[in-house]
Design a protein around this motif. Sequence first.
Motif, PDB file in Angstrom:
ATOM      1  N   ILE A  56       0.839  -1.196   0.000  1.00  0.00           N
ATOM      2  CA  ILE A  56       0.000   0.000   0.000  1.00  0.00           C
ATOM      3  C   ILE A  56       0.879   1.252   0.000  1.00  0.00           C
ATOM      4  N   ARG A  57       0.298   2.355  -0.415  1.00  0.00           N
ATOM      5  CA  ARG A  57       1.016   3.624  -0.443  1.00  0.00           C
ATOM      6  C   ARG A  57       1.170   4.156   0.977  1.00  0.00           C
ATOM      7  N   ILE A  58       2.152   5.024   1.163  1.00  0.00           N
ATOM      8  CA  ILE A  58       2.392   5.572   2.500  1.00  0.00           C
ATOM      9  C   ILE A  58       1.183   6.353   3.010  1.00  0.00           C
ATOM     10  N   ALA A  59       0.513   7.103   2.115  1.00  0.00           N
ATOM     11  CA  ALA A  59      -0.672   7.862   2.537  1.00  0.00           C
ATOM     12  C   ALA A  59      -1.775   6.916   2.998  1.00  0.00           C
ATOM     13  N   GLU A  60      -1.896   5.775   2.319  1.00  0.00           N
ATOM     14  CA  GLU A  60      -2.913   4.792   2.700  1.00  0.00           C
ATOM     15  C   GLU A  60      -2.578   4.161   4.045  1.00  0.00           C
ATOM     16  N   LEU A  61      -1.308   3.891   4.254  1.00  0.00           N
ATOM     17  CA  LEU A  61      -0.879   3.317   5.529  1.00  0.00           C
ATOM     18  C   LEU A  61      -1.210   4.242   6.691  1.00  0.00           C
ATOM     19  N   LEU A  62      -0.914   5.527   6.511  1.00  0.00           N
ATOM     20  CA  LEU A  62      -1.081   6.477   7.607  1.00  0.00           C
ATOM     21  C   LEU A  62      -2.540   6.853   7.844  1.00  0.00           C
ATOM     22  N   GLU A  63      -3.421   6.507   6.916  1.00  0.00           N
ATOM     23  CA  GLU A  63      -4.859   6.744   7.099  1.00  0.00           C
ATOM     24  C   GLU A  63      -5.561   5.555   7.757  1.00  0.00           C
ATOM     25  N   LEU A  64      -4.832   4.455   7.936  1.00  0.00           N
ATOM     26  CA  LEU A  64      -5.448   3.267   8.539  1.00  0.00           C
ATOM     27  C   LEU A  64      -5.880   3.539   9.975  1.00  0.00           C
ATOM     28  N   LYS A  65      -7.041   2.991  10.320  1.00  0.00           N
ATOM     29  CA  LYS A  65      -7.528   3.033  11.700  1.00  0.00           C
ATOM     30  C   LYS A  65      -7.658   1.598  12.194  1.00  0.00           C
ATOM     31  N   ILE A  66      -7.892   1.442  13.473  1.00  0.00           N
ATOM     32  CA  ILE A  66      -8.083   0.098  14.027  1.00  0.00           C
ATOM     33  C   ILE A  66      -9.234  -0.597  13.302  1.00  0.00           C
ATOM     34  N   SER A  67     -10.273   0.159  12.987  1.00  0.00           N
ATOM     35  CA  SER A  67     -11.446  -0.410  12.328  1.00  0.00           C
ATOM     36  C   SER A  67     -11.168  -0.838  10.886  1.00  0.00           C
ATOM     37  N   SER A  68      -9.996  -0.443  10.337  1.00  0.00           N
ATOM     38  CA  SER A  68      -9.642  -0.830   8.964  1.00  0.00           C
ATOM     39  C   SER A  68      -9.183  -2.280   8.892  1.00  0.00           C
ATOM     40  N   LEU A  69      -8.890  -2.871  10.061  1.00  0.00           N
ATOM     41  CA  LEU A  69      -8.302  -4.211  10.098  1.00  0.00           C
ATOM     42  C   LEU A  69      -9.350  -5.297  10.297  1.00  0.00           C
ATOM     43  N   LYS A  70      -9.180  -6.388   9.580  1.00  0.00           N
ATOM     44  CA  LYS A  70      -9.970  -7.589   9.808  1.00  0.00           C
ATOM     45  C   LYS A  70      -8.979  -8.721  10.013  1.00  0.00           C
ATOM     46  N   LEU A  71      -8.861  -9.182  11.249  1.00  0.00           N
ATOM     47  CA  LEU A  71      -7.810 -10.134  11.589  1.00  0.00           C
ATOM     48  C   LEU A  71      -8.328 -11.556  11.799  1.00  0.00           C
ATOM     49  N   THR A  72      -9.622 -11.787  11.564  1.00  0.00           N
ATOM     50  CA  THR A  72     -10.197 -13.122  11.703  1.00  0.00           C
ATOM     51  C   THR A  72     -10.666 -13.625  10.344  1.00  0.00           C
ATOM     52  N   SER A  73     -11.015 -14.895  10.281  1.00  0.00           N
ATOM     53  CA  SER A  73     -11.508 -15.504   9.050  1.00  0.00           C
ATOM     54  C   SER A  73     -10.497 -15.299   7.919  1.00  0.00           C
ATOM     55  N   VAL A  74     -10.816 -14.442   6.946  1.00  0.00           N
ATOM     56  CA  VAL A  74      -9.877 -14.120   5.864  1.00  0.00           C
ATOM     57  C   VAL A  74      -9.251 -12.765   6.190  1.00  0.00           C
ATOM     58  N   PRO A  75      -8.039 -12.747   6.757  1.00  0.00           N
ATOM     59  CA  PRO A  75      -7.433 -11.487   7.212  1.00  0.00           C
ATOM     60  C   PRO A  75      -7.236 -10.490   6.062  1.00  0.00           C
ATOM     61  N   SER A  76      -7.590  -9.236   6.324  1.00  0.00           N
ATOM     62  CA  SER A  76      -7.472  -8.220   5.277  1.00  0.00           C
ATOM     63  C   SER A  76      -7.460  -6.831   5.897  1.00  0.00           C
ATOM     64  N   ILE A  77      -7.180  -5.851   5.050  1.00  0.00           N
ATOM     65  CA  ILE A  77      -7.188  -4.447   5.461  1.00  0.00           C
ATOM     66  C   ILE A  77      -8.058  -3.679   4.481  1.00  0.00           C
ATOM     67  N   HIS A  78      -8.899  -2.831   5.020  1.00  0.00           N
ATOM     68  CA  HIS A  78      -9.758  -1.984   4.186  1.00  0.00           C
ATOM     69  C   HIS A  78      -9.021  -0.680   3.903  1.00  0.00           C
ATOM     70  N   ILE A  79      -8.756  -0.426   2.619  1.00  0.00           N
ATOM     71  CA  ILE A  79      -7.948   0.722   2.210  1.00  0.00           C
ATOM     72  C   ILE A  79      -8.825   1.792   1.563  1.00  0.00           C
ATOM     73  N   HIS A  80      -8.599   3.032   1.984  1.00  0.00           N
ATOM     74  CA  HIS A  80      -9.218   4.181   1.317  1.00  0.00           C
ATOM     75  C   HIS A  80      -8.119   4.820   0.477  1.00  0.00           C
ATOM     76  N   GLY A  81      -8.137   4.548  -0.844  1.00  0.00           N
ATOM     77  CA  GLY A  81      -7.007   4.914  -1.683  1.00  0.00           C
ATOM     78  C   GLY A  81      -7.178   6.178  -2.489  1.00  0.00           C
ATOM     79  N   LYS A  82      -6.314   6.312  -3.521  1.00  0.00           N
ATOM     80  CA  LYS A  82      -6.323   7.498  -4.381  1.00  0.00           C
ATOM     81  C   LYS A  82      -7.645   7.592  -5.133  1.00  0.00           C
ATOM     82  N   GLY A  83      -8.080   8.848  -5.368  1.00  0.00           N
ATOM     83  CA  GLY A  83      -9.305   9.065  -6.117  1.00  0.00           C
ATOM     84  C   GLY A  83     -10.538   8.609  -5.365  1.00  0.00           C
ATOM     85  N   ASP A  84     -10.446   8.564  -4.034  1.00  0.00           N
ATOM     86  CA  ASP A  84     -11.576   8.159  -3.188  1.00  0.00           C
ATOM     87  C   ASP A  84     -12.020   6.717  -3.434  1.00  0.00           C
TER      88      ASP A  84
END
Length: 205
Positions: free
Chosen positions: A95-123
């Motif tokens: 992920i881009r540095i801007a995306e990393l620094l916008e991550l919140k605790i709620s962006s993480l899904k650590l159970t089942s299929v682990p993933s991160i919800h990203i709010h990227g470029k261009g909304d």
Amino acid sequence: MLDYLGYLNSQGCEAFTCNNRLAALRAYLWYASDMDISLQSIALSASHVPFLKEPKKEKQIIQDEDMKALLAAPPDTQKGNRDRMIMILLYDTTIRIAELLELKISSLKLTSVPSIHIHGKGDKERIVSITDKTVEHLKRYIKIYHSETNGDYPLFYTVIKGNLSAMSTGNVERILNKYAEKIRPDHPGLPQKLYPHMLRRTRAC
């Protein structure tokens, strides 16, 4: 104008500099021709003078052994765990540095299929999968840094005079280069200066 470009080149000017001078001359001649129509033929001739070809700069990456050493460099302390977590996420998720620094605790899904919800470029929003090993590191990091915070808190933050705010890009760059200098004696092939995007590019390769 061709002679002028040749002169600049002979003086050691790079193609980028020569092309900037040429663009300025072209713009001025078109401006002058708007004031005096008799100059339009000169401006037109100047517009046909070709720009010099600029060599493509080779984009640096971090070699595998250097990358392993960089990820292993932070000590097993509170800040060391944070620093390693930043590098792991940049590398593992690309992920881009801007995306990393916008991550919140709620962006993480650590159970089942682990993933991160990203709010990227261009909304645009997307889901990025993460490895089980990264999940282990994230759980350890959250236990240290977010045991008493809620989902709205930034994942990576700084506290200045009691005020909590998301970490800056400059802070991340300083972290990367601090550990790069630490391992450089044993890894002289490391790029002279590291940037967050370099980890993304390295993983993509």
